[in-house]
Design a protein around this motif. Structure first.
Motif, short mmCIF file in Angstrom:
data_model
loop_
_atom_site.label_atom_id
_atom_site.label_comp_id
_atom_site.label_asym_id
_atom_site.label_seq_id
_atom_site.Cartn_x
_atom_site.Cartn_y
_atom_site.Cartn_z
N SER A 160 0.83 -1.21 0.00
CA SER A 160 0.00 0.00 0.00
C SER A 160 0.86 1.26 0.00
CB SER A 160 -0.92 0.02 1.23
OG SER A 160 -1.79 -1.09 1.22
N ALA A 161 1.91 1.25 0.82
CA ALA A 161 2.75 2.43 0.94
C ALA A 161 3.45 2.78 -0.38
CB ALA A 161 3.78 2.22 2.04
N LEU A 162 3.77 1.74 -1.17
CA LEU A 162 4.54 1.94 -2.40
C LEU A 162 3.71 1.88 -3.68
CD1 LEU A 162 7.68 -0.27 -1.55
CD2 LEU A 162 7.49 2.22 -1.39
N LYS A 163 2.40 1.86 -3.56
CA LYS A 163 1.56 1.66 -4.75
C LYS A 163 1.71 2.79 -5.77
CE LYS A 163 -2.64 3.54 -2.56
NZ LYS A 163 -4.02 3.21 -2.14
N SER A 164 2.16 3.98 -5.29
CA SER A 164 2.34 5.10 -6.22
C SER A 164 3.54 4.87 -7.15
CB SER A 164 2.55 6.40 -5.44
OG SER A 164 3.74 6.35 -4.67
N LEU A 165 4.39 3.89 -6.83
CA LEU A 165 5.57 3.63 -7.65
C LEU A 165 5.27 2.74 -8.85
CD1 LEU A 165 8.34 3.09 -4.93
CD2 LEU A 165 7.71 5.18 -6.14
N GLY A 166 4.07 2.18 -8.89
CA GLY A 166 3.72 1.37 -10.06
C GLY A 166 2.68 0.31 -9.73
N PRO A 167 1.88 -0.08 -10.73
CA PRO A 167 0.82 -1.06 -10.49
C PRO A 167 1.35 -2.47 -10.20
CG PRO A 167 1.02 -0.56 -12.83
CD PRO A 167 1.91 0.40 -12.12
N ASP A 168 2.60 -2.73 -10.57
CA ASP A 168 3.18 -4.06 -10.37
C ASP A 168 4.08 -4.11 -9.14
OD1 ASP A 168 5.09 -2.37 -11.35
OD2 ASP A 168 5.99 -3.86 -12.71
N ILE A 169 3.80 -3.25 -8.16
CA ILE A 169 4.69 -3.14 -7.01
C ILE A 169 4.78 -4.45 -6.23
CG2 ILE A 169 2.95 -2.21 -5.43
CD1 ILE A 169 6.71 -1.31 -5.63
N GLU A 197 10.54 -2.86 8.98
CA GLU A 197 11.01 -4.24 9.14
C GLU A 197 12.08 -4.64 8.12
OE1 GLU A 197 7.26 -6.80 10.52
OE2 GLU A 197 6.88 -5.73 8.63
N ILE A 198 12.26 -3.82 7.10
CA ILE A 198 13.11 -4.21 5.98
C ILE A 198 14.55 -3.72 6.21
CG2 ILE A 198 13.41 -4.11 3.47
CD1 ILE A 198 10.80 -5.45 4.50
N PRO A 199 15.53 -4.62 6.16
CA PRO A 199 16.92 -4.20 6.33
C PRO A 199 17.43 -3.45 5.10
CG PRO A 199 16.83 -6.53 5.81
CD PRO A 199 15.40 -6.08 5.97
N LEU A 200 18.57 -2.85 5.26
CA LEU A 200 19.21 -2.09 4.19
C LEU A 200 19.34 -2.93 2.91
CD1 LEU A 200 20.91 0.23 2.99
CD2 LEU A 200 22.88 -0.70 4.23
N GLU A 201 19.77 -4.17 3.05
CA GLU A 201 19.97 -5.04 1.88
C GLU A 201 18.67 -5.21 1.09
OE1 GLU A 201 21.94 -9.40 0.81
OE2 GLU A 201 21.59 -8.82 2.90
N GLY A 202 17.54 -5.30 1.82
CA GLY A 202 16.25 -5.45 1.16
C GLY A 202 15.86 -4.22 0.36
N PHE A 203 16.10 -3.04 0.92
CA PHE A 203 15.78 -1.81 0.19
C PHE A 203 16.66 -1.66 -1.04
CE2 PHE A 203 13.56 -0.23 4.04
CZ PHE A 203 12.39 0.19 3.42
N CYS A 204 17.92 -2.07 -0.94
CA CYS A 204 18.81 -2.01 -2.10
C CYS A 204 18.35 -2.98 -3.18
CB CYS A 204 20.26 -2.32 -1.67
SG CYS A 204 21.00 -1.02 -0.68
N ALA A 205 17.89 -4.16 -2.79
CA ALA A 205 17.38 -5.14 -3.75
C ALA A 205 16.13 -4.59 -4.44
CB ALA A 205 17.06 -6.45 -3.05
N LEU A 206 15.28 -3.93 -3.67
CA LEU A 206 14.06 -3.34 -4.26
C LEU A 206 14.41 -2.21 -5.21
CD1 LEU A 206 11.01 -3.17 -4.44
CD2 LEU A 206 11.01 -1.71 -2.40
N ALA A 207 15.40 -1.40 -4.83
CA ALA A 207 15.83 -0.30 -5.71
C ALA A 207 16.35 -0.86 -7.04
CB ALA A 207 16.92 0.52 -5.02
N ARG A 208 17.04 -1.98 -7.00
CA ARG A 208 17.54 -2.59 -8.24
C ARG A 208 16.37 -3.09 -9.10
NH1 ARG A 208 21.28 -4.79 -4.56
NH2 ARG A 208 20.34 -6.88 -4.68
N GLU A 209 15.36 -3.65 -8.45
CA GLU A 209 14.18 -4.11 -9.18
C GLU A 209 13.44 -2.93 -9.82
OE1 GLU A 209 12.89 -7.05 -10.04
OE2 GLU A 209 14.71 -7.98 -9.22
N MET A 210 13.32 -1.84 -9.07
CA MET A 210 12.59 -0.68 -9.57
C MET A 210 13.33 -0.01 -10.71
SD MET A 210 9.87 -0.72 -7.76
CE MET A 210 9.18 0.79 -8.41
N ALA A 211 14.66 -0.18 -10.75
CA ALA A 211 15.45 0.45 -11.79
C ALA A 211 15.45 -0.33 -13.11
CB ALA A 211 16.90 0.61 -11.31
N LYS A 212 14.96 -1.55 -13.07
CA LYS A 212 14.96 -2.38 -14.29
C LYS A 212 13.99 -1.81 -15.32
CE LYS A 212 16.34 -6.77 -12.19
NZ LYS A 212 15.90 -8.14 -11.84
#
Length: 279
Positions: A238-247, A264-279
């Motif tokens: 819900s928090a990230l739904k503005s970033l795309g419909p396939d969040i 709850e998400i560690p640094l490594e998780g946010f970096c992994a998500l950032a890589r996914e969002m950049a694809k």
């Protein structure tokens, strides 16, 4: 300290130059020269380093940095009333103190500094966090500085070093811990300052890493964490739904359950998500 460097005690300096702290400038002067020396030592070996100081005020920390062997101190001060006090210190340490009258958010300090550079400051409360974020997010990494030794309100310091699952964990912790080793090295009570602030303070030492801990595009990581922690109580889907419909798909691809919350998400998780969002 007064006996060691031959300069007057800070209370005398403040009285001589009529330096009443101004709330609108975020000023709270640290008068104990033993404490300012301790902060300077927390910055590490300053021999052969240029040191950037923001908001020197009457120059207590400035004196500590010079006494600890800084090659040069570049002090950026917004309050013209403080310049005569800094001129006295400059005369005492010929060629080692340069000061600029201006706003640290606008001054190009790189024109005045030579590597290696460390930053050490009792930051004005009203611009401290903004300056930290700027120093942590340069266009090119490694940054121009080796380390940051900075005074903040205790709550801000705890946000910088916070771990996942804690109330203080958020965007600031992600940005700081992605590219630095950050730790609180000193705590100070309100009565250490004049005038005493309403909050406790703490000094944080951040050592720059040669590379970020995990690969990620800086701008994407900033965007993802800003949106995620803006609604930290919501599930990430819900928090990230503005970033795309396939969040939800992107969260799962990054190894994150969509029903988890940002804290709850560690640094490594946010970096992994950032890589996914950049694809």
């Amino acid at each position: 300290m007064a006996a060691l460097d031959g300069l007057p005690p800070l209370r005398e300096v403040i009285a001589t130059h009529e330096l009443v702290a101004k709330k609108q400038l975020g000023q709270n002067f640290l008068l104990d020269l033993n404490l300012t020396s301790k902060i300077a030592r927390a910055a590490g070996d300053l021999t052969g380093c240029d040191v950037l100081e923001v908001g020197p005020g009457p120059g207590g920390l400035t004196r500590g940095l010079l006494a600890e062997g800084a090659r040069k101190v570049l002090a950026v001060e917004k309050d013209p009333r403080c310049i005569p006090a800094l001129e006295e210190i400059a005369a005492h340490y010929p060629g080692r103190l340069e000061f600029i009258l201006g706003d640290a958010l606008e001054v190009n300090v790189l024109e005045h500094l030579e590597a290696p550079v460390r930053i050490c400051a009792n930051l004005p409360y009203n611009v401290g966090t903004e300056l930290l974020v700027r120093w942590l997010t340069p266009k090119v990494w490694p940054a121009f500085w080796q380390s940051l030794t900075l005074m903040f309100q205790r709550e801000v310091a705890e946000r910088i070093v916070a771990k996942p699952g804690s109330n203080h964990y958020g965007r600031l912790a992600i940005l700081a811990q992605w590219r630095t080793d950050a730790r609180i090295v000193l705590s100070l009570p309100p009565e250490a300052f004049s005038p005493p602030p309403k909050v406790h303070s703490a000094v944080v030492h951040l050592t720059a890493l040669p590379e970020p801990r995990f690969p990620a595009d800086p701008k994407v990581l900033e965007r993802v964490t800003a949106v995620a922690f803006n609604q930290r109580r919501k599930m990430l889907r819900s928090a990230l739904k503005s970033l795309g419909p396939d969040i939800e798909d992107r969260l799962r691809a990054a190894g994150i359950e969509p029903t988890r919350r940002a804290e709850e998400i560690p640094l490594e998780g946010f970096c992994a998500l950032a890589r996914e969002m950049a694809k």
